[in-house]
Design an enzyme around this catalytic site. Structure first.
Site, PDB file in Angstrom:
ATOM      1  N   ASP A 137       0.835  -1.196   0.000  1.00 17.98           N
ATOM      2  CA  ASP A 137       0.000   0.000   0.000  1.00 17.98           C
ATOM      3  C   ASP A 137       0.873   1.251   0.000  1.00 17.98           C
ATOM      4  OD1 ASP A 137      -2.316   1.503   0.093  1.00 17.98           O
ATOM      5  OD2 ASP A 137      -3.145   0.475   1.850  1.00 17.98           O
ATOM      6  N   GLU A 174       3.241   4.848  -4.000  1.00 21.62           N
ATOM      7  CA  GLU A 174       3.517   5.820  -5.080  1.00 21.62           C
ATOM      8  C   GLU A 174       4.923   6.446  -4.996  1.00 21.62           C
ATOM      9  OE1 GLU A 174      -0.676   5.201  -4.313  1.00 21.62           O
ATOM     10  OE2 GLU A 174       0.819   6.101  -3.001  1.00 21.62           O
ATOM     11  N   ASP A 215      -7.850   4.382  -3.950  1.00 18.30           N
ATOM     12  CA  ASP A 215      -8.917   4.792  -3.031  1.00 18.30           C
ATOM     13  C   ASP A 215      -9.924   5.647  -3.799  1.00 18.30           C
ATOM     14  OD1 ASP A 215      -7.353   3.497  -1.224  1.00 18.30           O
ATOM     15  OD2 ASP A 215      -6.675   5.290  -0.176  1.00 18.30           O
TER      16      ASP A 215
END
Length: 682
Positions: free
Chosen positions: A401, A404, A471
């Site tokens: 998670d 990025e 998300d």
């Protein structure tokens, strides 16, 4: 070996001061040099060439990029010719033509038709390539190409703009939650182009020209191949690396929510699936299971016996997937050693802290740092903690998670990576983060490797990276945007893709309107490359170590919806052999399981326009229901095949739209040319 340089005649008099470049062949490539710029055009696999351009010296090898170190083998050798006023490199189906003044055109070898051409910004200055100095050998780079009135453009990773054809769009080349930059474009004109540069920038797909921009890098670098979309996927995946074979368990259903807070809570959900006789392949242990962020180990107060948990899940036939974040709290036992060893992303100015985040044992968020995934030593360090604290229990699947990475503020210019300055290399991070797990597992002899990632870059697929769409919202408009997002991801070389079924931000399991969203999304999820239920359901709690959301299991949505969701779990199980066949095709050929209609039917002009349906493998056309209250669906059936309604058995010729019933319990599905798949529950 080099051949003698050749000086072509002067360029057009339309230029006030024309460039008179020189050609030569060198080490199997063509080089043009003029006005301190070097352009190198070299064969790079079947039907493909690589172009690099640098101001102030020869082109550089070894810079960060997506291409494998060695090009794929080609059956026929290239043909390089230097003629009176131009030179050309022919490599199978593509020919690159370089004019005397250094302008490039790419044509189809068979008939000479233009695929793509460079385009001057102005007849005088600048030309098609602009290098604006930013200091120390770095430049803001611009590469301009012509625009074509009838062209459609696809790929570029995963974005939430809802566009399948991105002609007319401006797309940032930067990694953000739900915005995944993979800089490869497939054109309806018959070429696919990879911008082989992880620099922050943008691509402008305007009607008066296409422009690729890198805010700060050392040279222009791109790869281009000719062929229809399916052939292009084969070529591109061979050049950047193909996904491993998907583990068999991963083709089933994954259960997830934000979040199961304890070992007993997670186990009780797995037990309930088995008690109800429902298929379950994986269950996810989400964030805040750790002692401190960046210690990468279970908190024994909530997860007292991981070995027993893994053993019980294995007995139920369920794989445990554990969340691993790249961020490190100053409270972590690893923060000091990692900082001292230089294993964090560096900063040019200010403290080595990249975001605020809650942690256990403190009332307020702390300033966390992110490990530098481009640093081999940092990858080894993080893997050593994963090996000791997760792999030792038999856990081999990880949810990566915030990869990025999730920096706030995200000023790439202030970051310093092992691989280079932030502006030059930032987009590379998610691929190298997946590499941490892939290389670590491979070194331990694990052969079935998959990680679930919130971000990716070109080549991520070769490290067993599955991507999810981040998300996102929880309404029908968001669901519709995921079709284009998934199809563009597929055309970006990443075959393992999924969404949070039902969306992420909210959703009330007791709300009839949201239950309809969930049913339609679940149907789409059952016919996605990976099937995973996740979300932060109402009523939620504030962000923090104690947080959780509302219920998110298939029985959480009432009797009517629950029966439909259970039916699609069973459908996914029946289709698992077919899903695995498509994953085999991705592994061996680079063909994605989720495909735009034009990938299978490039000769049907209407197929290039369909952005709300897709092929799932070669034999199944999927038409998700994307509007509230809709109970019928109109879909285009591609020309060149006969189509059978998988629910009713009714047959339709291809080449036009059909409208079929779509009651709440049914997603329209069509079988190609008499294909047989176990869609109906007998």
């Amino acid at each position: 070996m080099s051949t003698p340089a050749f000086s072509p005649p002067p360029s057009s008099l339309a230029q006030s001061s024309p460039t008179r470049g020189t050609f030569r062949t060198r080490d199997g490539a063509l080089e043009w040099r003029g006005r301190q710029e070097t352009v190198r055009v070299e064969p790079w696999g079947p039907d493909a060439v690589r172009v690099r351009a640098r101001l102030g010296g020869p082109v550089l090898d070894g810079l960060p990029g997506a291409l494998l170190a060695d090009p794929p083998p080609a059956e026929d050798g290239p043909d390089i010719r230097i003629e009176d006023d131009h030179a050309r490199v022919t490599c199978g189906a593509i020919t690159a033509v370089v004019s005397a003044d250094g302008m490039l055109r790419f044509v189809r070898t068979g008939d000479g038709a233009e695929l793509l051409s460079e385009d001057r910004a102005h007849f005088w200055w600048p030309g098609s390539r602009l290098h604006t100095a930013t200091g120390n050998g770095y430049h803001r780079l611009e590469q301009r190409f012509a625009a074509y009135e009838d062209e459609r453009l696809y790929g570029l990773g995963q974005h939430q703009h809802g566009l399948l054809d991105q002609k007319g769009a401006v797309v940032d080349l930067v990694q953000r939650n739900a915005e995944v930059s993979v800089p490869v474009l497939t054109s309806s004109r018959g070429y696919t182009l990879l911008w082989n540069n992880p620099a922050v920038g943008r691509v402008e797909l305007a009607h008066n020209g296409t422009r690729w921009v890198a805010d700060s890098a050392r040279q222009i670098d791109y790869w281009i191949t000719a062929g229809d979309p399916a052939d292009a996927q084969r070529r591109y995946s061979a050049a950047t690396g193909r996904s491993p074979m998907l583990p068999e368990w991963a083709a089933g259903f994954w259960q997830c929510k934000l979040r199961y807070r304890t070992q007993e809570e997670l186990l009780s959900v797995a037990r309930e699936y088995k008690r109800r006789g429902l298929p379950l392949s994986a269950i996810v242990c989400d964030f805040f299971h750790w002692t401190h962020l960046g210690e990468w180990k279970f908190d024994p107060a909530e997860w007292p016996d991981p070995a027993a948990m893994v053993k019980e899940l294995e007995g139920l036939g369920v794989k445990l997937v554990v969340s691993v974040w790249p961020s490190v709290s100053p409270l972590s036992e690893n923060h000091g050693p990692m900082e001292q060893q230089g294993l964090f992303i560096g900063t040019e100015y200010g403290p080595m802290a990249h975001a605020d985040w809650p942690d256990k044992g403190v009332a307020e968020p702390v300033q966390v740092a992110f490990y530098d995934a481009t640093n081999p030593d940092a990858r080894d360090f993080v893997w050593s903690r994963i090996r000791e604290n997760y792999l030792s229990y038999g856990i081999t699947a990880f949810w990566l998670d915030a990869g990025e990475p999730e920096l706030k503020p995200g000023f790439a210019a202030n970051l310093r990576y092992h691989a280079g300055p932030g502006l030059e290399v930032s987009n590379l991070y998610p691929r190298e983060n997946a590499r941490t797990v892939h290389d670590g597992l491979a070194a331990e002899g694990v052969t079935e490797i998959i990680s679930l990632n919130r971000s990716a870059w070109a080549g991520s697929q070769r490290y067993g990276a599955a991507l999810w769409s981040g998300d996102i919202g929880t309404d029908f408009a968001t669901l519709r945007r995921q079709i284009a997002a998934g199809l563009n991801t597929a055309l970006s070389g990443i075959p393992w893709w999924n969404t949070d079924i039902g969306g992420f931000h909210g959703g009330d399991p007791d709300d009839p309107a949201y239950r309809e969203v969930m049913v339609r999304w679940f149907q789409f999820g059952a016919l996605s490359p990976l099937m995973r239920l996740h979300g932060f359901r109402d009523p939620g709690m504030p962000l923090g170590p104690d947080m959780t959301g509302g219920p998110n299991e298939v029985w959480s949505y009432g009797e009517e919806a629950g029966e439909i969701l259970e039916a699609y779990l069973r459908l996914r199980e029946r289709l698992r052999p077919y899903v695995l066949e498509q994953m085999r095709a991705a592994h061996t050929e680079g063909l994605p399981p989720m495909r735009p209609l034009f990938l299978g039917f490039p000769g049907d002009p209407a197929a290039w326009e369909v952005d709300d349906a897709y092929l799932f493998g070669p034999d199944l056309l999927v038409a998700p229901v994307l509007e509230a209250g809709a109970r019928e669906r109109t879909v285009h059936l591609p020309a060149g095949a006969e189509w059978t309604d998988a629910w009713t058995g009714e047959r339709y010729p291809g080449g036009g739209p059909v409208t079929v019933p779509a009651p709440l319990e049914r997603i329209p599905l069509f079988l190609r040319d008499g294909a047989r798949l176990p869609v109906r529950e007998d």
